[in-house]
Design a protein around this motif. Structure first.
Motif, mmCIF file in Angstrom:
data_model
loop_
_atom_site.group_PDB
_atom_site.id
_atom_site.type_symbol
_atom_site.label_atom_id
_atom_site.label_comp_id
_atom_site.label_asym_id
_atom_site.label_seq_id
_atom_site.Cartn_x
_atom_site.Cartn_y
_atom_site.Cartn_z
ATOM 1 N N MET A 191 0.848 -1.188 0.000
ATOM 2 C CA MET A 191 0.000 0.000 0.000
ATOM 3 C C MET A 191 0.882 1.236 0.000
ATOM 4 O O MET A 191 1.912 1.282 0.683
ATOM 5 N N GLU A 192 0.492 2.245 -0.766
ATOM 6 C CA GLU A 192 1.220 3.509 -0.757
ATOM 7 C C GLU A 192 1.070 4.180 0.606
ATOM 8 O O GLU A 192 0.029 4.051 1.264
ATOM 9 N N SER A 193 2.089 4.895 1.023
ATOM 10 C CA SER A 193 2.099 5.485 2.366
ATOM 11 C C SER A 193 0.979 6.506 2.564
ATOM 12 O O SER A 193 0.499 6.704 3.682
ATOM 13 N N ASP A 194 0.553 7.166 1.478
ATOM 14 C CA ASP A 194 -0.485 8.188 1.610
ATOM 15 C C ASP A 194 -1.862 7.695 1.139
ATOM 16 O O ASP A 194 -2.786 8.491 0.956
ATOM 17 N N ALA A 195 -2.009 6.391 0.956
ATOM 18 C CA ALA A 195 -3.270 5.835 0.457
ATOM 19 C C ALA A 195 -4.374 5.977 1.487
ATOM 20 O O ALA A 195 -4.136 5.923 2.695
#
Length: 200
Positions: free
Chosen positions: A120-124
């Motif tokens: 998962m992207e850190s800012d998702a």
């Protein structure tokens, strides 16, 4: 269908201690706790429905974005509904889900859960956690949990079991009744089914 609800119930049995966890940690911690409780609770194993229902009612909602699920299940009918209709639907739909989860919890028979690699992207602000339930004498059941970030916590808003979405499943069922007879009729039928099942 029994496996569908068993898979969802195994996960959605959780507590407030899960706040602030990453999506994959939330799913794993909750599932581990679910299995531990079921294995150690003789009443649940014996099928005490009232105790199971009470526990499910206390533990499901903290990690479930029930309002979002309700909006998604009703779709365009949500925007057309009055506040009273929305409130009535949420109350009856919640009871329907709790009844089903409680029944499924009592059917647990030593299944185990395999967790797929999670990225998962850190800012998702949304995530999907993929798992598979391993069962003796049967094929694995694929289970995907879809979560969204709400404030600082992650909440589940859909569960996909063997390609079948909780949201899509109920949306198709309810849409037909609403088209034919209206939302008030759906709410009435849900209330009647819940009353017949719970005796209340």
């Amino acid at each position: 269908m029994r496996n569908w609800w068993l898979a969802s119930a195994m996960w959605l049995f959780s507590g407030l201690a899960m706040a602030g966890m990453a999506p994959d940690q939330l799913v794993k911690k909750t599932a581990d706790d679910v299995i531990e409780v079921i294995k150690s609770d003789k009443d649940i194993q014996a099928g005490n429905q009232q105790k199971i229902f009470t526990l499910a009612e206390e533990k499901i909602l903290p990690n479930f974005d029930f309002e979002k699920v309700s909006r998604m299940v009703l779709g365009k009918n949500w925007t057309k509904a009055t506040p009273e209709q929305k409130s009535a639907f949420q109350a009856e739909f919640k009871t329907l889900l709790l009844r089903t989860y409680a029944t499924a919890l009592s059917k647990y028979k030593n299944q185990t859960i395999e967790y797929k690699p999670f990225r998962m992207e850190s800012d998702a602000d949304s995530a999907t956690v993929k798992t598979a339930i391993q069962q003796s004498g049967g094929d694995p059941i694929s289970v995907d949990y879809t979560l969204s970030k709400k404030a600082d916590d992650w909440k589940v808003y859909d569960i996909v079991i063997e390609g079948v979405s909780l949201v899509t499943n109920y949306r198709s069922q309810f849409a037909q009744e609403i088209r034919q007879n209206g939302l008030d009729s759906l709410n009435k039928k849900l209330a009647e089914k819940n009353k017949a099942a719970t005796g209340k």
